[in-house]
Scaffold this motif. Structure first.
Motif, PDB file in Angstrom:
ATOM      1  N   GLU A 131       0.704  -1.214  -0.046  1.00 55.19           N
ATOM      2  CA  GLU A 131      -0.070   0.003  -0.023  1.00 55.19           C
ATOM      3  C   GLU A 131       0.959   1.087   0.025  1.00 55.19           C
ATOM      4  O   GLU A 131       0.240   2.480  -0.304  1.00 55.19           O
ATOM      5  CB  GLU A 131      -0.843  -0.084   1.155  1.00 55.19           C
ATOM      6  CG  GLU A 131      -2.074  -1.023   1.074  1.00 55.19           C
ATOM      7  CD  GLU A 131      -2.996  -0.979   0.113  1.00 55.19           C
ATOM      8  OE1 GLU A 131      -3.110   0.447  -0.310  1.00 55.19           O
ATOM      9  OE2 GLU A 131      -3.474  -1.739  -0.498  1.00 55.19           O
ATOM     10  N   LYS A 132       2.082   1.204   0.506  1.00 57.09           N
ATOM     11  CA  LYS A 132       2.754   2.605   0.574  1.00 57.09           C
ATOM     12  C   LYS A 132       3.052   2.792  -0.771  1.00 57.09           C
ATOM     13  O   LYS A 132       3.097   4.094  -1.110  1.00 57.09           O
ATOM     14  CB  LYS A 132       4.152   2.169   1.292  1.00 57.09           C
ATOM     15  CG  LYS A 132       3.910   1.843   2.880  1.00 57.09           C
ATOM     16  CD  LYS A 132       3.482   2.850   3.411  1.00 57.09           C
ATOM     17  CE  LYS A 132       3.192   2.828   4.813  1.00 57.09           C
ATOM     18  NZ  LYS A 132       2.667   4.257   5.633  1.00 57.09           N
ATOM     19  N   SER A 133       3.822   2.169  -1.633  1.00 55.17           N
ATOM     20  CA  SER A 133       4.036   2.748  -3.169  1.00 55.17           C
ATOM     21  C   SER A 133       2.800   2.954  -3.658  1.00 55.17           C
ATOM     22  O   SER A 133       2.825   3.838  -4.738  1.00 55.17           O
ATOM     23  CB  SER A 133       4.816   1.607  -3.718  1.00 55.17           C
ATOM     24  OG  SER A 133       6.255   1.798  -3.232  1.00 55.17           O
ATOM     25  N   ILE A 145      -1.738   2.124 -13.281  1.00 59.86           N
ATOM     26  CA  ILE A 145      -1.834   0.912 -12.559  1.00 59.86           C
ATOM     27  C   ILE A 145      -2.982   0.077 -12.821  1.00 59.86           C
ATOM     28  O   ILE A 145      -3.933   0.424 -13.332  1.00 59.86           O
ATOM     29  CB  ILE A 145      -2.115   1.427 -11.069  1.00 59.86           C
ATOM     30  CG1 ILE A 145      -0.987   2.268 -10.440  1.00 59.86           C
ATOM     31  CG2 ILE A 145      -2.274   0.268 -10.112  1.00 59.86           C
ATOM     32  CD1 ILE A 145      -1.579   3.066  -9.238  1.00 59.86           C
ATOM     33  N   VAL A 146      -2.471  -1.304 -13.209  1.00 58.62           N
ATOM     34  CA  VAL A 146      -3.621  -2.166 -13.403  1.00 58.62           C
ATOM     35  C   VAL A 146      -3.856  -3.253 -12.493  1.00 58.62           C
ATOM     36  O   VAL A 146      -4.892  -3.918 -12.539  1.00 58.62           O
ATOM     37  CB  VAL A 146      -3.143  -2.810 -14.857  1.00 58.62           C
ATOM     38  CG1 VAL A 146      -2.720  -2.053 -16.181  1.00 58.62           C
ATOM     39  CG2 VAL A 146      -1.639  -3.770 -14.403  1.00 58.62           C
ATOM     40  N   MET A 147      -3.036  -3.235 -11.427  1.00 56.56           N
ATOM     41  CA  MET A 147      -3.293  -4.075 -10.347  1.00 56.56           C
ATOM     42  C   MET A 147      -2.586  -3.831  -9.161  1.00 56.56           C
ATOM     43  O   MET A 147      -1.295  -3.491  -9.391  1.00 56.56           O
ATOM     44  CB  MET A 147      -2.947  -5.662 -10.843  1.00 56.56           C
ATOM     45  CG  MET A 147      -3.507  -6.646  -9.841  1.00 56.56           C
ATOM     46  SD  MET A 147      -2.927  -8.445 -10.398  1.00 56.56           S
ATOM     47  CE  MET A 147      -4.083  -8.515 -11.996  1.00 56.56           C
ATOM     48  N   SER A 148      -3.122  -4.167  -7.880  1.00 58.62           N
ATOM     49  CA  SER A 148      -2.303  -3.994  -6.831  1.00 58.62           C
ATOM     50  C   SER A 148      -2.689  -5.133  -5.725  1.00 58.62           C
ATOM     51  O   SER A 148      -3.642  -5.639  -5.862  1.00 58.62           O
ATOM     52  CB  SER A 148      -2.644  -2.581  -6.386  1.00 58.62           C
ATOM     53  OG  SER A 148      -3.910  -2.632  -5.650  1.00 58.62           O
ATOM     54  N   PHE A 149      -1.751  -5.337  -4.810  1.00 56.73           N
ATOM     55  CA  PHE A 149      -1.670  -6.221  -3.768  1.00 56.73           C
ATOM     56  C   PHE A 149      -1.566  -5.622  -2.467  1.00 56.73           C
ATOM     57  O   PHE A 149      -0.601  -4.735  -2.117  1.00 56.73           O
ATOM     58  CB  PHE A 149      -0.864  -7.304  -3.886  1.00 56.73           C
ATOM     59  CG  PHE A 149      -1.165  -8.126  -5.371  1.00 56.73           C
ATOM     60  CD1 PHE A 149      -1.959  -9.178  -5.158  1.00 56.73           C
ATOM     61  CD2 PHE A 149      -0.469  -7.888  -6.343  1.00 56.73           C
ATOM     62  CE1 PHE A 149      -2.111 -10.271  -6.552  1.00 56.73           C
ATOM     63  CE2 PHE A 149      -0.659  -8.472  -7.533  1.00 56.73           C
ATOM     64  CZ  PHE A 149      -1.629  -9.811  -7.539  1.00 56.73           C
ATOM     65  N   ALA A 150      -2.564  -6.009  -1.325  1.00 56.54           N
ATOM     66  CA  ALA A 150      -2.374  -5.470   0.091  1.00 56.54           C
ATOM     67  C   ALA A 150      -1.811  -6.307   1.055  1.00 56.54           C
ATOM     68  O   ALA A 150      -1.768  -7.601   0.201  1.00 56.54           O
ATOM     69  CB  ALA A 150      -3.660  -4.730   0.423  1.00 56.54           C
ATOM     70  N   THR A 164       1.125 -17.052  -5.987  1.00 58.64           N
ATOM     71  CA  THR A 164      -0.131 -16.595  -6.166  1.00 58.64           C
ATOM     72  C   THR A 164      -0.167 -15.225  -7.009  1.00 58.64           C
ATOM     73  O   THR A 164      -0.914 -14.864  -7.806  1.00 58.64           O
ATOM     74  CB  THR A 164      -0.973 -16.519  -4.674  1.00 58.64           C
ATOM     75  OG1 THR A 164      -0.925 -17.542  -4.016  1.00 58.64           O
ATOM     76  CG2 THR A 164      -2.205 -15.753  -4.738  1.00 58.64           C
ATOM     77  N   ILE A 165       0.788 -14.346  -6.601  1.00 57.53           N
ATOM     78  CA  ILE A 165       1.001 -12.968  -7.146  1.00 57.53           C
ATOM     79  C   ILE A 165       1.114 -13.202  -8.615  1.00 57.53           C
ATOM     80  O   ILE A 165       0.594 -12.388  -9.701  1.00 57.53           O
ATOM     81  CB  ILE A 165       2.040 -12.328  -6.673  1.00 57.53           C
ATOM     82  CG1 ILE A 165       1.670 -11.850  -5.294  1.00 57.53           C
ATOM     83  CG2 ILE A 165       1.999 -10.771  -7.240  1.00 57.53           C
ATOM     84  CD1 ILE A 165       2.642 -10.924  -4.352  1.00 57.53           C
ATOM     85  N   ALA A 166       2.081 -14.148  -8.932  1.00 56.58           N
ATOM     86  CA  ALA A 166       2.204 -14.364 -10.583  1.00 56.58           C
ATOM     87  C   ALA A 166       1.232 -15.181 -11.098  1.00 56.58           C
ATOM     88  O   ALA A 166       0.866 -14.523 -12.509  1.00 56.58           O
ATOM     89  CB  ALA A 166       3.517 -15.367 -10.536  1.00 56.58           C
TER      90      ALA A 166
END
Length: 295
Positions: A131-133, A145-150, A164-166
Motif C-alpha cells: 500500500e505504501k508505493s 496501475i492495472v493491479m495492486s496487492f495489499a 499467487t501473485i504471479a
C-alpha cells in the motif's frame, strides 16, 4: 539585620515581578513537565520497536539469502541463453514495497525508481505490491496501475505468496514482452538501493541467441516462464523485507537518540524554570517578612 539590609533590593524585585508573571511560570512549568512525559513515552516506544526489529533482522536475512540463491540460479538460464529485453515491446513494471511504515524513505526509493522507468516507457503498466508505493504512485501514475496487492510485508515472504501473485499477473488480458521487477537490493545492514530483475515472454525466450543449447520443449517453456516470474517475485519480496526491517531498526535507533537529546534539553529547561519559580517565591516570602517587620 538581613531583612533591613536587603529590603531596598527586595522591594524593587517585588515591584518588578507581578502575580500574572508568576502564574505564567507555573503554567510553563506544567507544560514542560507534560512535554517531558510525552517524549519519554515516545522514547520507550521507539526503543521497543528497535529491539523488535533487531530480533527480526537475522531471520529476515537468512530468508533473503535462501531466496537470493534460488533467484540467481533461476536467472542463470536466461543469462547463458543471452535473453535480453525487447526494445519497444509491451512492458509491465512490478513495484515491490509493503504496507508498513516507520522505516525511513525505503518505500520512496522504489517510487522514485518506478517514476524514472516511466519516463523512459510512459506506456508501461504497473503492478504494485504494498500500500505504501500504491499511495505514492497513485497520485502521479494512477492511469498506469492495472493491479495492486495489499497485506504485503507483514511477515517473511513465502514462495506460495509469490506464486499467487504471479498467477494473478498471468491472468491479465495483456501479453507482456518484458516484465521488470523493481525492489530494494540489500547491500548491508545500513545500505540498500533499488534494483531490478527482468522476466520474459515465451517469444523473447525462444528468440534468445543461445536458446537452442537448452533443448526445452514448448510445453516446458510455459512452465519455465511462470516459475521464473514467481521465483523473481519471491526473491524481490525477500530482499525488500530484509531491507525494510533493517531500515526500521535504523530509523527507530535515530528516533530514540533524538528523543534522548530532546529529553536532556527539556530537563535543563524544566530545572531552570523551576528554579526561577522557587526564587520568585523566596523573594515574595522575604518581602512579606520585611513588610511585616516594618508594620
Amino acid at each position: 539585620m538581613f531583612y533591613r539590609a536587603a529590603r531596598p533590593a527586595l522591594q524593587r524585585v517585588a515591584a518588578a515581578s507581578t502575580r500574572p508573571a508568576q502564574s505564567n511560570n507555573y503554567a510553563t512549568l506544567r507544560e514542560i513537565e507534560g512535554r517531558l512525559k510525552s517524549i519519554k513515552n515516545i522514547e520507550k516506544i521507539t526503543n521497543t520497536m528497535k529491539i523488535v526489529a533487531s530480533t527480526k533482522l537475522a531471520r529476515a536475512q537468512r530468508a533473503m539469502s535462501e531466496s537470493r540463491t534460488y533467484g540467481q540460479t533461476s536467472n542463470t538460464v536466461f543469462d547463458k541463453a543471452e535473453t535480453k529485453p525487447q526494445e519497444g515491446g509491451k512492458t509491465l513494471i512490478i513495484a515491490c514495497s509493503s504496507d508498513k511504515g516507520l522505516c525511513g524513505g525505503i518505500h520512496s526509493q522504489i517510487t522514485k525508481a518506478v517514476r524514472r522507468k516511466l519516463l523512459e516507457t510512459p506506456d508501461a503498466d504497473l503492478v504494485i505490491l504494498g500500500e505504501k508505493s500504491k499511495a505514492q504512485l497513485g497520485r502521479s501514475s494512477a492511469k498506469n496501475i492495472v493491479m495492486s496487492f495489499a497485506n504485503v510485508g507483514k511477515d517473511i515472504p513465502t514462495f506460495a505468496e509469490a506464486q499467487t501473485i504471479a498467477d494473478q499477473i498471468f491472468q491479465l488480458e495483456k501479453d507482456y514482452d518484458n516484465i521488470e521487477v523493481i525492489y530494494n537490493n540489500f547491500k548491508s545492514a545500513i545500505s540498500y538501493e533499488p534494483g531490478s530483475v527482468y522476466a520474459f515472454s515465451e517469444d523473447i525466450i525462444k528468440s534468445s541467441a543461445n536458446f537452442t543449447a537448452f533443448e526445452i520443449e514448448d510445453e516446458q517453456l510455459v512452465n519455465l516462464r511462470e516459475y521464473a516470474l514467481a521465483n523473481t517475485i519471491f526473491w524481490a519480496l525477500s530482499e525488500g523485507h530484509a531491507c525494510e526491517i533493517s531500515a526500521r531498526r535504523n530509523a527507530m535507533d535515530n528516533a530514540s537518540k533524538n528523543a534522548g537529546d530532546m529529553i536532556n534539553r527539556f530537563q535543563i529547561l524544566f530545572n531552570r524554570t523551576r528554579q526561577a519559580v522557587i526564587t520568585g517565591e523566596l523573594v515574595e516570602i522575604i518581602t512579606g517578612a520585611a513588610a511585616s517587620e516594618d508594620s
